[in-house]
Structures are given as C-alpha cells and as structure tokens.
Scaffold this motif. Structure first.
Motif, PDB file in Angstrom:
ATOM      1  N   PRO A   1      -2.702 -12.503  -1.227  1.00 25.32           N
ATOM      2  CA  PRO A   1      -1.904 -11.310  -1.274  1.00 25.32           C
ATOM      3  C   PRO A   1      -2.013 -10.613  -2.459  1.00 25.32           C
ATOM      4  O   PRO A   1      -2.093 -10.976  -3.797  1.00 25.32           O
ATOM      5  CB  PRO A   1      -0.316 -11.833  -1.313  1.00 25.32           C
ATOM      6  N   CYS A   2      -1.747  -9.151  -2.273  1.00 24.19           N
ATOM      7  CA  CYS A   2      -2.212  -8.131  -3.392  1.00 24.19           C
ATOM      8  C   CYS A   2      -1.144  -6.998  -3.332  1.00 24.19           C
ATOM      9  O   CYS A   2      -1.091  -6.104  -2.341  1.00 24.19           O
ATOM     10  CB  CYS A   2      -3.609  -7.656  -3.328  1.00 24.19           C
ATOM     11  N   ASN A   3      -0.132  -6.871  -4.210  1.00 21.25           N
ATOM     12  CA  ASN A   3       0.899  -5.862  -4.085  1.00 21.25           C
ATOM     13  C   ASN A   3       0.385  -4.556  -4.467  1.00 21.25           C
ATOM     14  O   ASN A   3      -0.463  -4.357  -5.326  1.00 21.25           O
ATOM     15  CB  ASN A   3       1.946  -6.291  -5.039  1.00 21.25           C
ATOM     16  N   THR A   4       0.747  -3.739  -3.540  1.00 19.53           N
ATOM     17  CA  THR A   4       0.048  -2.245  -3.479  1.00 19.53           C
ATOM     18  C   THR A   4       1.253  -1.257  -4.199  1.00 19.53           C
ATOM     19  O   THR A   4       1.069   0.046  -4.488  1.00 19.53           O
ATOM     20  CB  THR A   4      -0.511  -1.851  -2.480  1.00 19.53           C
ATOM     21  N   ASP A   5       2.448  -1.776  -4.337  1.00 20.71           N
ATOM     22  CA  ASP A   5       3.632  -0.699  -4.628  1.00 20.71           C
ATOM     23  C   ASP A   5       4.338  -0.861  -5.913  1.00 20.71           C
ATOM     24  O   ASP A   5       5.423  -0.399  -6.239  1.00 20.71           O
ATOM     25  CB  ASP A   5       4.523  -0.665  -3.439  1.00 20.71           C
ATOM     26  N   GLY A   6       3.670  -1.950  -6.651  1.00 22.54           N
ATOM     27  CA  GLY A   6       4.188  -2.055  -7.994  1.00 22.54           C
ATOM     28  C   GLY A   6       5.594  -2.927  -8.065  1.00 22.54           C
ATOM     29  O   GLY A   6       6.089  -3.282  -9.039  1.00 22.54           O
ATOM     30  N   GLU A   7       6.001  -3.442  -6.772  1.00 24.58           N
ATOM     31  CA  GLU A   7       7.293  -4.168  -7.073  1.00 24.58           C
ATOM     32  C   GLU A   7       7.184  -5.592  -7.224  1.00 24.58           C
ATOM     33  O   GLU A   7       8.230  -6.123  -7.284  1.00 24.58           O
ATOM     34  CB  GLU A   7       8.027  -3.808  -5.847  1.00 24.58           C
ATOM     35  N   VAL A   8       5.870  -5.976  -7.277  1.00 25.19           N
ATOM     36  CA  VAL A   8       5.964  -7.493  -7.459  1.00 25.19           C
ATOM     37  C   VAL A   8       4.919  -7.769  -8.661  1.00 25.19           C
ATOM     38  O   VAL A   8       4.032  -7.280  -9.031  1.00 25.19           O
ATOM     39  CB  VAL A   8       4.988  -8.108  -6.113  1.00 25.19           C
ATOM     40  N   GLU A   9       5.429  -8.773  -9.338  1.00 28.14           N
ATOM     41  CA  GLU A   9       4.551  -9.239 -10.604  1.00 28.14           C
ATOM     42  C   GLU A   9       3.493  -9.833 -10.166  1.00 28.14           C
ATOM     43  O   GLU A   9       2.252  -9.702 -11.005  1.00 28.14           O
ATOM     44  CB  GLU A   9       5.415  -9.904 -11.545  1.00 28.14           C
ATOM     45  N   ASP A  10       3.881 -10.900  -9.679  1.00 29.23           N
ATOM     46  CA  ASP A  10       2.334 -11.700  -9.086  1.00 29.23           C
ATOM     47  C   ASP A  10       2.794 -12.537  -7.884  1.00 29.23           C
ATOM     48  O   ASP A  10       3.914 -12.303  -7.198  1.00 29.23           O
ATOM     49  CB  ASP A  10       2.039 -12.642 -10.175  1.00 29.23           C
ATOM     50  N   PHE A  11       1.846 -12.987  -7.199  1.00 28.67           N
ATOM     51  CA  PHE A  11       2.068 -13.739  -6.048  1.00 28.67           C
ATOM     52  C   PHE A  11       1.506 -15.233  -6.337  1.00 28.67           C
ATOM     53  O   PHE A  11       0.496 -15.398  -7.007  1.00 28.67           O
ATOM     54  CB  PHE A  11       1.266 -13.562  -4.661  1.00 28.67           C
ATOM     55  N   ARG A  12       2.078 -16.465  -6.060  1.00 29.88           N
ATOM     56  CA  ARG A  12       1.851 -17.649  -6.292  1.00 29.88           C
ATOM     57  C   ARG A  12       1.984 -18.653  -4.987  1.00 29.88           C
ATOM     58  O   ARG A  12       2.849 -18.263  -4.228  1.00 29.88           O
ATOM     59  CB  ARG A  12       2.519 -18.444  -7.550  1.00 29.88           C
ATOM     60  N   LEU A  13       1.344 -19.448  -5.011  1.00 28.48           N
ATOM     61  CA  LEU A  13       1.013 -20.627  -3.731  1.00 28.48           C
ATOM     62  C   LEU A  13       1.893 -21.710  -4.230  1.00 28.48           C
ATOM     63  O   LEU A  13       1.389 -22.303  -4.969  1.00 28.48           O
ATOM     64  CB  LEU A  13      -0.386 -20.879  -3.507  1.00 28.48           C
TER      65      LEU A  13
END
Lengths: 288, 288
Positions: A219-231
């Motif tokens: 996943p790749c955040n596009t609206d700046g609301e997420v710092e990172d994604f982890r599994l």
C-alpha cells in the motif's frame, strides 16, 4: 484488557444523558441534554420538551429538513457549540437502504447523534502463521488519533455514494490501491457500535470488506494521512488488541471481527457469543 | 420469499404464550403455558405462578437440578407430553462458556425451551462462479425433514464435548471426513435463532465453521441419514434460499451467513444490516 473490553468501550452510551432527536415523529438521532438546551435558542427549527428534541412540525420533507439543519449548523458553529463543517455531506436515511430523510455536513453528525455508515477494508495475504494484515500508522499530524495504528483503508460513506464506490475511492486515496485490485475486495459483513464522544454521540455502522492482496503489492498512501504501512500477522494484531490500546478504538472491533471470521478467535473463547453478537449491535443502548 | 423471511420464520416466538422457566432465580428456559399446566402435577419439582414456572427452592445444585429434571422427563414421557428421550445429554449452562447448571436429555430441550448449541460445517471449494458448497440431501427415511436439502455437516453439542470435538465427530459420521481434514476447518462465527416448534421452543446457537475441501474429496455419509451429497454453487444455493423452501429451515440462515461472509450478499442488499444483525439474535424475542 480483553476483546470484550473494547466492545464495551465502543458502546458507552447512557440514554438518560440524551434526548431523542425526532423528525416527523421518527427518531433520527440523540442530542446530549446540555446540547439540547442550546437548541432552545432556535425555536423556528427545534421544539424542545422533557422527552425529546424535535424539528418543528413545519419541517417535514427532506429538502426542508436539510435546509433547516444546515441553518442550525451555521448557528451552532457561530455559537461555538460545534467546531466546524467538514465540507462533506452525509445522508441520514430511514435505516440502511431506506429513503434519505435529510443530508447534513459530516461535522454535525456527532452533535446530533445521527447514524453514519463507513467502510473498512482489511488487506491481507497468507503469512507464516495464518493471514498477515496491512496495518497503517496514522500520521503524527492527523487532527484525530495521531500515531495510532489503523486499518489499511477506511472512510465514511458520503451522500450519493454506495459502499463499494466509497471503498474504491478510499482505497485509491488512502492506500494507492488501483481500481482493478479494489474490485477484488469482497463484502464480509458489518460491525455496529454507539458510543459517547466529547462532541456528542457516535452511532456508526462499519461495512467490512476483505481483500487478499497480491505478493507484489504494497500500500502507498496518497493523501498524507498515513505515516507508514506495515505487514503484521493477524495473530499479532489480535495480541495487541488484547494487551494494548495501540489501535484506534473502532479498529479493535474490525480486527476482532476479522479474527472471528478467519478462525483466529473460536468458540473456546469464553466470551465468543458476546463478541459475535456485541459486534452487531447487541451492546448498543437506546434501541434501534 | 426473501432472505429476511427465513430469518423471520426462524424467530417466531410470542413470549406471551410462554412462561419463563427459572432455576434459583435465573431464567433457563421458556415453557409454553399449556405445557406449564402439566407441570402443576409435579409440585415436588415445579412451582407454578402467573409469571413463571420455577424449580422448587430445594433444587439448587447442578446435581439436584439434573436429577429433578430427569425425573420430570420420565413423568412427562409417561404422560405423553413429550415423545421420547433421545439418549443424548445436553448441558444447560450459564451462557456460552459459563458453568453447567444441569444436564438433560436432548429430547426435552424444546419442551423446556432450553438454550442448545450446535455446530455447522460449510464444506466448500473454489468453483466457476465463486465458491461451490457441498450440500446433503436428507434421507427419505429421516424422522424429521426427510428429503430436505441440508448442510454437509451439522450436529448438536452434547454435554462434555467442545464445539471442535463435536465438529470432528459429526464430520466423520455424517460426511466421512477424516480427522486430519476436519482439523483444517476454521471457526467463522455463530448464528442464533429462537422459534416456536410443535414441541415447544427451539432456542439455538449454531457455531459456524468453513472447510475448503480438496479437489479429490467427496463427502461420504456413514450413518445412513443422507441420501446423497451434491456440489452446488453458493450462488445457486442462495437463489434457492430466496425462491424455495428446499433447505431445512435453519440451514437457510447458515447459507445466508456464508453469503454475507463471502461477499455473495453485499451492502447493496436493502436488508443487509437486518440480515447481519438478525442472524445474531437481533430478531429473537424474550431477552437474553
């Protein structure tokens, strides 16, 4: 902490502290009593009694209710009773799938204790110890719950959008999920909770979807609301649900629902039935 | 016919026609008023009032309640009020996972309106149009619902058995599923309903399991209760749920639950939330 304690935390609502909000004889929301007193200043819109806050009888059609509540929203914001508009419109309906009773700015939903609907998308793929889940960490700059762990994708259903349309839109914005992949998500049920919030009452239904993501997808955040994604393995997520408050409050419910559907929480769990039923409104007070 | 009509059919219960059955102050069942009058003949065991049928105060411990209800069962069978014992014992507990209050023959469960627990196993494999389900046709010689379509495996949880033990046992007996394969089944939630039956009240929780069966597997009945097994697409099963009464009454609920969890019934369905919540007790009358 326990699974059940999260369900209880999401169903803290004392109906005695609220008045039902009525439109044409039908309950559409719950207004906290101190908030209801502020509505007494607008007798052209609201009629207050000991038992209820009601829109005045002259307001009956969806257009009339929408206009009246829009005016009330302006006044309440000017009076400082509500922070601000969110500039996103929600439809308040006669039950899910029912006729629209009125539309209102999302920023007013809690003040009036109106039923809102949202989608939640669990992104998972097979891992070494059952399913792994894509978990977001909310940006430190978010106004609400900065830094908390969150689901891969979630968002409110705006007026005029279906659940699947909202899912596709949020999947793109929040996690960069292309439409073709989002279409492979499947509906998997719903979770409901009703809990007091500083601004009033949150009465929310979360339509839950599962998406098995391909090995090459991140996943790749596009609206700046997420710092990172982890599994994280779903088992580790559930351990954190039981032991911590790392996750945003309602995401605990979505993870418990995932665990129940995927066999990570089974009937040997002593509160199994209370969890199954409590996720579907059994703990919500105040009637339907 | 509709999905919702099956939920309603499985939740036909008028509490006015019944008395709560109490043990040491706690409601443990519901006895139909005409049946309760028959209990007046046993004042050593039951105390009848306008509001309730209660076990007499001297009966308090699980052993005392089990012995008293065993004696009552004998008398009721002799009096012709109940057909016969089933020679299988169920435990009545203080909620799922709670202490055993007493044990009683399965043949008495409906007369006393006691909560019973069962397992249901959906056997599925990927098909051309989503999942295919293994469906049983009940033998023409079965005492109840001969010839109706049924789930691959289902059975009541007897006293002393866990849900998974019951699942493994029934999977072997009803569908010839070896233990190693049965262990791959995963819990997927629960369905609850409460409905009047000719013999009294059925108040049942079905613990639902899913098992993806390998391509080379075909169920094989070993107890003579099944005429045949056939593979039907889950979509076709749901079409028959909507259009026919081909399936045993509670199996309709299990199939609707399967459809909800696997995305075959989505939020675009107008009664979506009523289905999600109605499968988990929201339509059950008479309190918990």
């Amino acid at each position: 902490m326990s699974y059940l304690s999260h369900l209880e935390a999401c169903n803290r609502f004392d109906p005695e502290r609220f008045l039902p909000l009525r439109l044409a004889g039908r309950r559409v929301g719950f207004v906290r009593r101190d908030h209801a007193r502020q509505l007494e200043a607008y007798p052209d819109i609201f009629r207050l009694s000991r038992e209820a806050a009601a829109l005045v009888d002259a307001i009956r059609t969806p257009a009339e209710a929408t206009a009246a509540l829009d005016e009330a929203s302006d006044r309440l914001i000017r009076a400082g009773a509500v922070n601000a508009r969110r500039n996103e419109t929600f439809a308040v309906t006669d039950g899910w799938g029912g006729a629209t009773l009125f539309e209102i700015d999302r920023g007013m939903i809690e003040f009036f204790g109106l039923r809102a609907y949202a989608v939640q998308l669990n992104g998972w793929r097979p891992g070494d110890d059952g399913p792994d889940l894509w978990i977001a960490k909310r940006a430190a700059t978010k106004a609400t719950f900065p830094g908390k762990l969150d689901n891969m994708v979630g968002g409110g259903i705006g007026a005029g959008y279906s659940a699947s349309q909202t899912l596709a839109k949020e999947a793109q914005e929040e996690a960069g999920i292309p439409e073709a992949l989002a279409r492979r998500a499947h509906a998997a049920g719903a979770v409901r909770y009703r809990t007091e919030m500083p601004g009033g009452l949150r009465d929310e239904v979360l339509f839950v979807f599962d998406l098995e993501t391909p090995a090459e997808f991140t996943p790749c955040n596009t609206d700046g609301e997420v710092e990172d994604f982890r599994l994280l393995s779903a088992r580790e997520c559930l351990r954190r649900v039981r032991k911590t408050d790392d996750f945003m409050y309602e995401i605990n419910l979505v993870l418990i629902d995932f665990g129940l559907r995927h066999g990570l929480i089974g009937p040997e769990e002593p509160h199994y039935l209370r969890l199954v039923e409590g996720l579907r409104g059994a703990l919500a007070r105040g009637g339907n």
